[in-house]
Write an enzyme that holds these catalytic residues in place. Structure first.
Site, PDB file in Angstrom:
ATOM      1  N   ARG A  83      31.214  61.888   1.911  1.00  0.00           N
ATOM      2  CA  ARG A  83      30.596  63.102   1.364  1.00  0.00           C
ATOM      3  C   ARG A  83      29.110  63.173   1.720  1.00  0.00           C
ATOM      4  O   ARG A  83      28.551  64.264   1.795  1.00  0.00           O
ATOM      5  CB  ARG A  83      30.831  63.164  -0.158  1.00  0.00           C
ATOM      6  CG  ARG A  83      30.196  62.051  -0.951  1.00  0.00           C
ATOM      7  CD  ARG A  83      30.806  61.906  -2.340  1.00  0.00           C
ATOM      8  NE  ARG A  83      32.137  61.297  -2.298  1.00  0.00           N
ATOM      9  CZ  ARG A  83      32.918  61.107  -3.354  1.00  0.00           C
ATOM     10  NH1 ARG A  83      32.511  61.491  -4.548  1.00  0.00           N
ATOM     11  NH2 ARG A  83      34.103  60.546  -3.218  1.00  0.00           N
ATOM     12  N   LYS A  87      34.585  47.057   0.529  1.00  0.00           N
ATOM     13  CA  LYS A  87      36.001  47.187   0.216  1.00  0.00           C
ATOM     14  C   LYS A  87      36.636  45.800   0.167  1.00  0.00           C
ATOM     15  O   LYS A  87      36.304  44.939   0.981  1.00  0.00           O
ATOM     16  CB  LYS A  87      36.719  47.997   1.309  1.00  0.00           C
ATOM     17  CG  LYS A  87      36.477  49.497   1.265  1.00  0.00           C
ATOM     18  CD  LYS A  87      37.291  50.188   2.349  1.00  0.00           C
ATOM     19  CE  LYS A  87      36.925  51.662   2.461  1.00  0.00           C
ATOM     20  NZ  LYS A  87      37.264  52.445   1.270  1.00  0.00           N
TER      21      LYS A  87
HETATM   22  N1  BES Z   1      37.418  56.436   3.697  1.00  0.00           N
HETATM   23  C1  BES Z   1      37.620  56.287   2.313  1.00  0.00           C
HETATM   24  C2  BES Z   1      38.844  57.051   1.804  1.00  0.00           C
HETATM   25  C3  BES Z   1      40.186  56.626   2.336  1.00  0.00           C
HETATM   26  C4  BES Z   1      41.020  55.843   1.581  1.00  0.00           C
HETATM   27  C5  BES Z   1      40.630  57.069   3.564  1.00  0.00           C
HETATM   28  C6  BES Z   1      42.261  55.486   2.061  1.00  0.00           C
HETATM   29  C7  BES Z   1      41.885  56.700   4.053  1.00  0.00           C
HETATM   30  C8  BES Z   1      42.695  55.911   3.289  1.00  0.00           C
HETATM   31  C9  BES Z   1      36.412  56.809   1.546  1.00  0.00           C
HETATM   32  O1  BES Z   1      35.187  56.673   2.185  1.00  0.00           O
HETATM   33  C10 BES Z   1      36.307  56.038   0.268  1.00  0.00           C
HETATM   34  O2  BES Z   1      36.087  54.874   0.345  1.00  0.00           O
HETATM   35  N2  BES Z   1      36.438  56.725  -0.854  1.00  0.00           N
HETATM   36  C11 BES Z   1      36.344  56.115  -2.125  1.00  0.00           C
HETATM   37  C12 BES Z   1      35.468  56.977  -3.000  1.00  0.00           C
HETATM   38  C13 BES Z   1      35.117  56.348  -4.315  1.00  0.00           C
HETATM   39  C14 BES Z   1      34.242  55.132  -4.112  1.00  0.00           C
HETATM   40  C15 BES Z   1      34.402  57.372  -5.171  1.00  0.00           C
HETATM   41  C16 BES Z   1      37.758  56.014  -2.706  1.00  0.00           C
HETATM   42  O3  BES Z   1      38.548  56.947  -2.504  1.00  0.00           O
HETATM   43  O4  BES Z   1      38.068  55.006  -3.291  1.00  0.00           O
HETATM   44 MN    MN Z   2      34.320  54.765   1.889  1.00  0.00          MN
END
Ligand code: BES
Ligand code: MN
Ligand code: ZN
Length: 512
Positions: free
Chosen positions: A360, A286
Site C-alpha cells: 500500500r 515474515k
Molecule cells: N505481499 C503480501 C500479501 C500476500 C500474502 C500476497 C499472501 C500473496 C500471498 C503483503 O505485502 C503483506 O504482507 N500483507 C500483510 C499486511 C498486514 C501486515 C497488514 C498481510 O496480508 O498479512
Molecule cells: Mn508484505
C-alpha cells in the site's frame, strides 16, 4: 512461443501429432461434442462408446488419448472433457478456454495439435486459441540439461517443451472476424505468458532495476513511451512510500511510467501495479512458510506491464498509461523500522506500524502520481493482502472501488474474459483503525477485514473525482498447487485479460 493458425481442413486430412476433440457429460454417459464429427464418423458413430469403454466421463479437464482411426493423418485422438453438456446454448467460452488449455498441457512435448472443439463463431475460436496458447506454457529459463524429479536426464527442448503449434479447426482463416480473433488471442496469450515469466523469475535476477530494464526493452520494441525514475529521482521527487519500502534493499526502487497513446483515443486509462520484487516483510520479517513464494509480489506490476504491451499490439483506440511501483522489501540496517513515519509523494504522512504492509505504501505514491495526469479511470492491481486470500480463496480476486458502477463494470469484464473475481466493500468504519497518534494515517488497521482496510488506505491517495478500482490478486496470482485448465503451476498472469478487455471496452466507448 507457440504458433497459432486457423484452418478449415478436415480432422482426417490434417497432419498433426494429435486431433483434440471435446467430450461432454451427458445424462447417460459421455457424448462427443460438435467438432468431433469427422472422428466420430470414422469410428462408425461410436466415438462416445469407445471413450466410455476407456473410462471417460466427459468431466471438466479429463483427458483421454486413443489411437486415431485408420486413414487419419494424425496418430492420436485426444478427447478433453468439457463438463456437463449444455441444454440449449453452446459451450461457454471459458469452458472452451479451459478444455483447450488442459489439452495443450497434455500435449506437452508434441509439435502440432489440431483442435477440433465445438467452435460456433469467431469468439469461440478465439477462446480455444487463447486457452491452448495459455496452456502451452512452460517456464524453462532455469532448466539446464539437468535431471527431472525422477532423476532422468532431460534436455531443454525435449518432452517438457510446450506444444509448439496450435491449429484451430473450424476457424475460417480468411474471414475478417476470425482473423481479428486469432490476432487478439495470440497477443493476449503472449502477454499473459510474459507476465508469468516475470513472476516466475526468481528475485536474485528480477529486481526493480532489471524489471525496469525489461519494460524499457519492450517499450522500444512496441513503440511505447517510457520514463524510469531511479532512486535519486524518487528521493528528489519526494516519493516517501517507494523510498521507505525500498531503502532496506541493495536493489533500490524504481517507478516506471510506460505509456501507450492512440491518435484517435478519446479516453485515458491508468493501470497501477504493485511491483515488490521480493517481499521478506522487512523488519516485520515474515516467518518461514510465508516467504517462499514472495517473488510473486510483483504480479500486479507484471500484469500492468503485460496489459499495456497487449493494448499496443492490438492498436486499441485508447490511451493507457502503466505505472510500475517497483521495490524490494528487505530487512537491513538501512530498512524502515516499525514506528517510522514516511512523508508520501502526496504530502500525507504515514506511520509504518508494520513493514510487511508495504504494498500500500508503494502503491500510494504511484496512485498519487497517476492521478496527477487526471486519467478517466485508474485500476490498480496488487498481491496486497493475505486477508483477501482467506476471504476469496486461491482463484478469485477481490475488487474494491470508489465508484459502484465502475466496480460492477470491472467485475462483469473479468467474468467475460474468464477471470474469477468478486466485488468487495470498503466499510467506512474501518478507517478509524488506521488513525495514528503521530501521523496522518498508519499503514495498518484492524486485522478483521484486512483486505478492505488496505483498500481504504489506497483510496486516500486517489485523486478527487477519478473512478478507481483496486484488484487484490493475492489469491490467484500464483498457483502453488497443480496446474488446471490453462493455468500452470507458479505465476498465472492474473488480471492481464481483465485489463486488456477494460481497455477494449473503453476504446469501443462502452464505458462511461
Ligand atoms: N505481499 C503480501 C500479501 C500476500 C500474502 C500476497 C499472501 C500473496 C500471498 C503483503 O505485502 C503483506 O504482507 N500483507 C500483510 C499486511 C498486514 C501486515 C497488514 C498481510 O496480508 O498479512
Ligand atoms: Mn508484505
Ligand atoms: Zn507484499
Amino acid at each position: 512461443m507457440t504458433a497459432l493458425t486457423f484452418s478449415t481442413s478436415s480432422a482426417a486430412t490434417l497432419r498433426a501429432d494429435a486431433i483434440v476433440v471435446g467430450v461432454a457429460k451427458g445424462a447417460k454417459g459421455p457424448v462427443a461434442a460438435p467438432g468431433a464429427e469427422a472422428v466420430d464418423t470414422a469410428f462408425d458413430g461410436k466415438l462416445a462408446a469407445v471413450l466410455e469403454t476407456l473410462g471417460a466421463t466427459g468431466g471438466e479437464g479429463e483427458v483421454t488419448k486413443l489411437p486415431a482411426p485408420s486413414g487419419f493423418k494424425a496418430p492420436v485422438v485426444l478427447a478433453v472433457g468439457l463438463g456437463d453438456a449444455p441444454e440449449d446454448e453452446g459451450f461457454g467460452t471459458e469452458t472452451l478456454r479451459r478444455a483447450a488449455g488442459a489439452a495443450a498441457r497434455a500435449l506437452t512435448g508434441a509439435k502440432k495439435g489440431a483442435f477440433a472443439l465445438p467452435v460456433a463463431d469467431a469468439e469461440d475460436a478465439a477462446a480455444v486459441a487463447e486457452g491452448a496458447l495459455m496452456g502451452a506454457y512452460a517456464f524453462t529459463s532455469y532448466r539446464t540439461s539437468g535431471a527431472d524429479s525422477a532423476g532422468g536426464a532431460k534436455k531443454k527442448d525435449d518432452k517438457s517443451a510446450p506444444l509448439a503449434e496450435v491449429v484451430v479447426l473450424g476457424g475460417k482463416p480468411r474471414d475478417k472476424a476470425f482473423k481479428a480473433a486469432a490476432e487478439r488471442a495470440a497477443a493476449v496469450a503472449a502477454e499473459v505468458n510474459r507476465a508469468r515469466d516475470l513472476i516466475n523469475t526468481p528475485s536474485n535476477d528480477l529486481n526493480p532495476k532489471s524489471f525496469a530494464a525489461a519494460a524499457q526493452a519492450a517499450a522500444k520494441e512496441h513503440g511505447l513511451k517510457i520514463e524510469i525514475l531511479d532512486e535519486k529521482a524518487l528521493a528528489k521527487g519526494g516519493y516517501g512510500g517507494l523510498m521507505g519500502v525500498g531503502q532496506g534493499s541493495d536493489s533500490p526502487p524504481r517507478l516506471v511510467r510506460i505509456g501507450y497513446t492512440h491518435p484517435k483515443a478519446e479516453k485515458t486509462l491508468a493501470f497501477v501495479g504493485k511491483g515488490i520484487t521480493y517481499d521478506s516483510g522487512g523488519i516485520s520479517l515474515k516467518p518461514a512458510g510465508h516467504n517462499e513464494t514472495m517473488k510473486c509480489d510483483m504480479s500486479g506490476a507484471a500484469a500492468v506491464f503485460a496489459a499495456v504491451v497487449a493494448v499496443a499490439k492490438l492498436g486499441l483506440a485508447v490511451n493507457v498509461t502503466g505505472w510500475l511501483a517497483l521495490a524490494e522489501n528487505m530487512p537491513s540496517g538501512s530498512a524502515t523500522r516499525p514506528g517510522d513515519v514516511l512523508r508520501m509523494y502526496s504530502g500525507k504522512t504515514v506511520e509504518v506500524l508494520n513493514t510487511d504492509a508495504e504494498g500500500r505504501l508503494v502503491l500510494a505514491d504511484a496512485l498519487t502520481r497517476a492521478s496527477e495526469e487526471n486519467p478517466d479511470a485508474i485500476v490498480d492491481v496488487a498481491t496486497l493482502t493475505g486477508a483477501m486470500v482467506l476471504a476469496l480463496g486461491n482463484r478469485t480476486f477481490g475488487i474494491m472501488a470508489n465508484d459502484d458502477a465502475f466496480r460492477a463494470s470491472v467485475h462483469e469484464i473479468a467474468e467475460e474474459v474468464g477471470e474469477q473475481s468478486w466485488p468487495m466493500p470498503m466499510p467506512a468504519e474501518l478507517r478509524k483503525g488506521m488513525d495514528s497518534s503521530v501521523a496522518d494515517i498508519a499503514n495498518m488497521g484492524e486485522r478483521m477485514g484486512g483486505g478492505l482496510v488496505a483498500g481504504l488506505f489506497l483510496k486516500e491517495f486517489v485523486g478527487e473525482g477519478i473512478p478507481w478500482a483496486h484488484l487484490d490478486i493475492a489469491g490467484p496470482a500464483f498457483n502453488e498447487s497443480g496446474p488446471f485448465g490453462y493455468t500452470p503451476k507458479g505465476g498465472t498472469g492474473s488480471a492481464v485479460r481483465t485489463l486488456v478487455r477494460l481497455a477494449e471496452r473503453t476504446a469501443e466507448g462502452d464505458l462511461g
